[in-house]
Design an enzyme around this catalytic site. Sequence first.
Site, PDB file in Angstrom:
ATOM      1  N   TYR A  79       2.406   6.942  12.083  1.00 48.39           N
ATOM      2  CA  TYR A  79       2.464   6.046  10.924  1.00 48.39           C
ATOM      3  C   TYR A  79       1.100   5.387  10.704  1.00 48.39           C
ATOM      4  CZ  TYR A  79       3.513   1.973   8.077  1.00 48.39           C
ATOM      5  OH  TYR A  79       3.481   1.018   7.098  1.00 48.39           O
ATOM      6  N   GLU A  83      10.129  -2.522   3.622  1.00 50.57           N
ATOM      7  CA  GLU A  83       9.453  -3.784   3.933  1.00 50.57           C
ATOM      8  C   GLU A  83      10.421  -4.958   3.788  1.00 50.57           C
ATOM      9  OE1 GLU A  83       6.624  -4.180   5.357  1.00 50.57           O
ATOM     10  OE2 GLU A  83       5.655  -2.255   5.029  1.00 50.57           O
ATOM     11  N   TRP A 121       8.347  -4.448  12.260  1.00 51.45           N
ATOM     12  CA  TRP A 121       8.182  -3.167  11.572  1.00 51.45           C
ATOM     13  C   TRP A 121       8.617  -2.028  12.484  1.00 51.45           C
ATOM     14  CZ3 TRP A 121       8.524  -1.031   7.247  1.00 51.45           C
ATOM     15  CH2 TRP A 121       8.053   0.260   7.022  1.00 51.45           C
TER      16      TRP A 121
END
Length: 192
Positions: free
Chosen positions: A17, A39, A47
Amino acid sequence: MKRCEWVKLDEPIYVEYHDKEWGIPVYDDQHLFEMICLEGAQAGLSWWTILQKREGYRAAFDQFDVSKIVLYTEDKLQELSQDSRIVRNKLKIASVVTNAQAFLRIQEEYGSFAEYIWGFVDHQPIINEWSSIADVPATTEISERMSKKLKKDGFKFVGSTICYSFMQAVGMVNDHVVDCICRSEGLADENH
């Protein structure tokens, strides 16, 4: 090979990522919709939690196909609230449908969501020069403006911190620290 300090180096999906997605400009509406929803799901969580559930989110929410999501019924939302592949917060789940409705209105008005959202940075990524992750802000004046506008336009779970995180994720800002390999190899400056 140095990477930004937040990356869990022992977790391949985190490294992937960071190296291949975070900070790289995104103009594809469906991907932008996915990221704004993910988000928002992150609110109050890490996250890393959301990233581990990303494939589950894609499966549960029809690959973030806005035209399908706007048709979700109360029964579908109830079903999603029992789905262990995602964060089972009813408000966050419902916000995906609300956001899909707002997203379609914006596409109608602006031609694309990308046109609308990239307007906050004058359609150019902001390339920051941070020496440490400690220097990176959680919010900016732009993320404040974006948050207010998104809320006004009907979005949920789009506070200023979430908006800044979204901006980082989709490359509206490049916050790779200056000695990160993604800066030195130019990976973070590719257009996708």
